[in-house]
Scaffold this active site. Structure first.
Site, PDB file in Angstrom:
ATOM      1  N   GLY D 149       0.850  -1.177   0.000  1.00 26.18           N
ATOM      2  CA  GLY D 149       0.000   0.000   0.000  1.00 26.18           C
ATOM      3  C   GLY D 149       0.888   1.230   0.000  1.00 26.18           C
ATOM      4  CB  CYS D 150       0.830   4.327  -2.039  1.00 28.77           C
ATOM      5  SG  CYS D 150      -0.874   4.861  -1.798  1.00 28.77           S
ATOM      6  CG  ASN D 151      -1.459   6.341   2.062  1.00 21.96           C
ATOM      7  OD1 ASN D 151      -0.985   7.365   1.599  1.00 21.96           O
ATOM      8  ND2 ASN D 151      -2.691   5.948   1.787  1.00 21.96           N
ATOM      9  CB  ALA D 152       1.091   0.653   4.189  1.00 23.36           C
ATOM     10  CB  THR D 154       4.952   6.466   2.455  1.00 24.11           C
ATOM     11  OG1 THR D 154       4.739   6.275   1.062  1.00 24.11           O
ATOM     12  CG2 THR D 154       5.604   7.810   2.699  1.00 24.11           C
TER      13      THR D 154
END
Lengths: 348, 348, 348, 348
Positions: D149-152, D154
């Site tokens: 996941g992109c937020n995860a 990051t």
């Protein structure tokens, strides 16, 4: 007196802007707000910026619900206003923010919209030059008003003074507009997604197919255009929620001087509150009219290209739609024309 | 072989984009980067996105520092390139991203720029129709190349096929461009502040004064325009960092058919990698060319307005400047023309 | 009566917003506008959105020019207000939009600003919980008012109810704010250029160095914080001209129930016009407060993380600065508190 | 050898970005692209920026169509990948850009997603500290990879070094992210319309309900977190198409020095190409990683707040999704890890 008001299409962008302006209007009471699929829900769920109207609930858009008000605003998709006209026969003032009652030519309607042609109502652009004066005079006491198309009124106001004065040739107008997506309404279309529009500019309705073209032609003919009115019209979506920056050019008529050209615009809008010509060498920004009912025009004369260039900035939801509707309402009712309307934009 | 390269103006936007593209070019070694007030500082302080070049330090822009490379890119303010030309006499290939060597007419230079007129260099728009073919042929083996103005090359590519084929009339061109602010460089001017530009569209250089006008005229004359070339040209700043969406129109020449019009563009760019005509009814977005060397064109024929409309999307820093420079360099050196350049944009 | 007003710093963003709001205030006459380098020029050249004030000319900011008004607004760079205080001793009401008179601690001033410490004035956040009530009471009849820092008041309003009620622990606050660049003023700095900000988010003043930190601490101590107040504060510039979306979290105090937490905020702002708590599960957008004096708060209780989360939306130039100033002025003068201020944002 | 590839979900944003990167990958042939409702249409209609792939036609996403490739990328809505797993048993390498195979805990899946729990695949964040080294080692030769996941990813990359080294306390993490809407995919939801997002910041999934929370916890536990991992996580939509600017803070562990803190991050990412720690006092912008596979981190130590602050910039579609997938693919196949990936962002 206080006028009772109903606004249909209240969960959309045009309806929302009508409500934002009416919320500060001392002479009206917003009694009824209606919507289609969102009926039964609080208005504030769909217009969370309208804090002063948090007490209102969306009702169904039906003739019965709309009946019995002093004023009804129709902010419905094109083609839907007509069905309410009959049933609102007793309503003293009806203002349509849609296109249904704008065009005087059934042929134009058929070509650009289609469906049932409706009778034209009084066009809601008070400052527009018309034969013998300004459109304002026609709005006094009007009971049925068609608010303008946002792009159409912007371009018409940009060029009508020169057309009326005969200093430009209306047969080869070119207009290109940088426009924000709110003019397209709250519609769930892929090309209106933020991911698509952010950081990008994209033209649409290219090549003479945009629906505002006949409305512009009609306005310029009404302003006294001699001969054919032809316009190449291209809107370009750009990444700002609101605003129109229209660049409109027309050939300079033979033999006219720069002073005559500039005077055409200056004299047309002298004394107008909401349509202002900037000094020579100045051009407007859409930020300067954000939230305001002002149309700002900058005029250049390009002798090398033999064209007059008018750059016009308008807030499509205010002067382009809701502000025009309320300004027209004020005139129709004999109220001060600028009531609930401001000339000052929200910038930066 | 590996070519040694120096890039001046390396702390600016054009210089930065040249470096971004060169960083993935297998045939060059970026040996020297120079700047003015920022000399002595690491490049990465000013171009923090160029991670692969973090080892470079900005040097003074002096003839001595620039000398001794196989290729020198000049990305300096207009009027400054000329002073280096003499001292770079021994440099095999010099590419100027500024305007100094673009114009062939000293009168045009005087009118639109002023200061010393410099000899014209080979114009860096390979796909541009010119007498007898494409500009590409002139770039083979060139040692002095003038990269184009971003707006100028966009408009020239938009209209040159029709002008060359005689299907449009070049005497009454109108072009309006939605442009991002990076084209203005990293200059500390109030109107380029984010607070001013965000949410706003604003025209500038209105009325025939923009410096790219003579460059467009020159390109269209070179493409074979018959008679006068006149252009009404208006750029409009819009809130996107990069990109040009140019809407350019010209009158349809008498008697030509729609098929002849479309064929003019199709045949002009058939087989071109970096200039592509979209299918009828399709128009480009600047997002589709972000970071790419592609110019995408959409063509419409508006018989009611009697005008051809071309909408063109270009990344001003790539195909408009740095990409054009490197594409031209590839041609000049006999390398594959698309080396280090991509046709695919970064979207959404 | 009509109060005569002078606004210094009238060519900046804060000064411009004070003028925008005052322009619709029926009880004031804007008699004087002053600036520094732009003195002598028409106001409209620098604030082209303020059409109703086109008659005003910028004068020099000097004690003499500012003297003799009923009300003076100072919208000057930090550190400059103090020099005018002495000379405005006879002015009945002075409101400073800068930081000079906000802090009560000279040590804080030295650490975060530096230069001469000035006496603290009455803090212009009427709804802020303070010992024994609201800050509003202190503003009645005030003659010297310090308008708040935009970020500071947003965070203070976000958390003060919970701190005052003891339902959150003020010793480990974390606040991260998405902010528009207008808060930084009209300053010509590279990182404020549109090309840099468009399409990009960037933090600044990271790690405990932002000047609004002591102002938040002071407000929360004033609201009754028990024990140390510590805050990790990070603003992130995002591509919107105006607006603050502050996400502020604090640990839940031991033993308190969800109902107690929610009640702390509900009771603190019940009946307030300009600070509104949204229903559970709703969170605000900055668009909803654009141009409005409203602070909208959304509250979540995250038991897994053991933190209360408050999302607050504020227009930095209105409720964050100019609106706070005028709301405070209204209170000080005994005028209706909401005069010339709206709760409705300009959206979309 | 050249690997044959199929990409499902090719008309969406994640699928489009996988294709953009693969288009420049010399070791793969994009043989098949599939979609759901758009099957049968040219890819270029939905991804008009992918000019080099204009020859591809979208096929139905069925097991038969996907079968027979060396590599299959699944870019489908959460919950849909699982149904293809069985039928792709013979496919040597399958990479899922969705969430279906990310979580190791069925309880987490049930709480945050729901529906059938699928077996966890190798997590595609090569630089992530894990017990005994980096996640890279686990990816060598992997046949089933779950892109993050992109937020995860990051947030996990932001904090894992400090957690692994024990210099921060993982029990009270707070992370607030400014994110662009492309992370939400090409979904027709009102809050994703450009009119709603332009000029506005708005939080969502506030209060511990965002689906990336368990993924972050899992990554930090895998990095060696001692004791509970708790995170307050709030994403804020901001007006940029791409990008994540994550501000993540955690309490400083007792007794550690500033040097020890900084060294934790420096040593974790020393030598890494795609995860870079900026020098002290420097913080990243999302513009610096646009289109690039780089995660840039800035680290501050705030002793007054007793917290470490990490600001991280990532392109959600590249390092956050498609770039991570391809970097992982390169590792799995034994190719150079950076093939078809760049560290240089497209800025400004």
């Amino acid at each position: 007196m206080t006028y009772s008001v109903a606004v249909s299409g209240a969960s959309g962008y045009a309806g929302g802007e009508i409500l934002r302006l009416l919320a500060s209007h001392p002479d009206v009471e917003i009694r009824t707000v209606t919507a289609h699929s969102n009926a039964g829900q609080p208005l504030i769920e769909h217009q969370p910026h309208l804090r002063s109207l948090a007490h209102l609930t969306l009702q169904e858009t039906t003739p019965d619900v709309l009946a019995g008000h002093d004023i009804v605003f129709l902010a419905l998709p094109h083609g839907q206003s007509g069905q309410y006209t009959q049933t609102l026969a007793d309503t003293p003032l009806v203002i349509d923010a849609g296109a249904d009652h704008r065009l005087t030519s059934a042929a134009d309607w058929d070509e650009f919209y289609g469906g049932d042609f409706r009778e034209p109502w009084t066009y809601g652009v008070p400052e527009l030059p018309v034969a013998g004066g300004r459109q304002r005079a026609n709005l006094v006491g009007a009971s049925r008003i068609a608010a303008p198309g946002c792009n159409a009124s912007t371009v018409a106001l940009s060029l009508a003074p020169g057309v009326a004065a005969g200093v430009v040739d209306p047969s080869d107008i070119v207009s290109v507009l940088a426009v924000g997506p709110s003019g397209a309404g709250r519609s769930l279309k892929p090309h209106l997604l933020a991911s698509e529009l952010l950081g990008s500019a994209s033209p649409y309705s290219v090549g003479g197919v945009h629906r505002h073209i006949p409305e512009i032609r009609q306005a310029l003919v009404g302003a006294g255009a001699r001969g054919d009115v032809r316009i190449s019209f291209t809107p370009v979506l750009v990444p700002m929620a609101r605003g129109i920056l229209a660049t409109t050019t027309a050939p300079i008529a033979p033999g006219v001087t720069d002073a005559e050209i500039r005077d055409a615009w200056e004299s047309a809008y002298r004394g107008e509150t909401f349509v202002q010509l900037l000094p020579a060498g100045r051009f407007p920004r859409t930020a300067d009219v954000l939230g305001a009912n002002t149309a700002l025009l900058g005029l250049a004369i390009d002798r090398a290209a033999n064209r007059v260039v008018v750059a016009a900035a308008v807030d499509n939801l205010v002067k382009g739609t809701a502000g025009a509707a309320i300004q027209s309402m004020n005139i129709a009712l004999g109220l001060p024309e600028d009531r609930a309307l401001t000339v000052n934009g929200v910038a930066p």
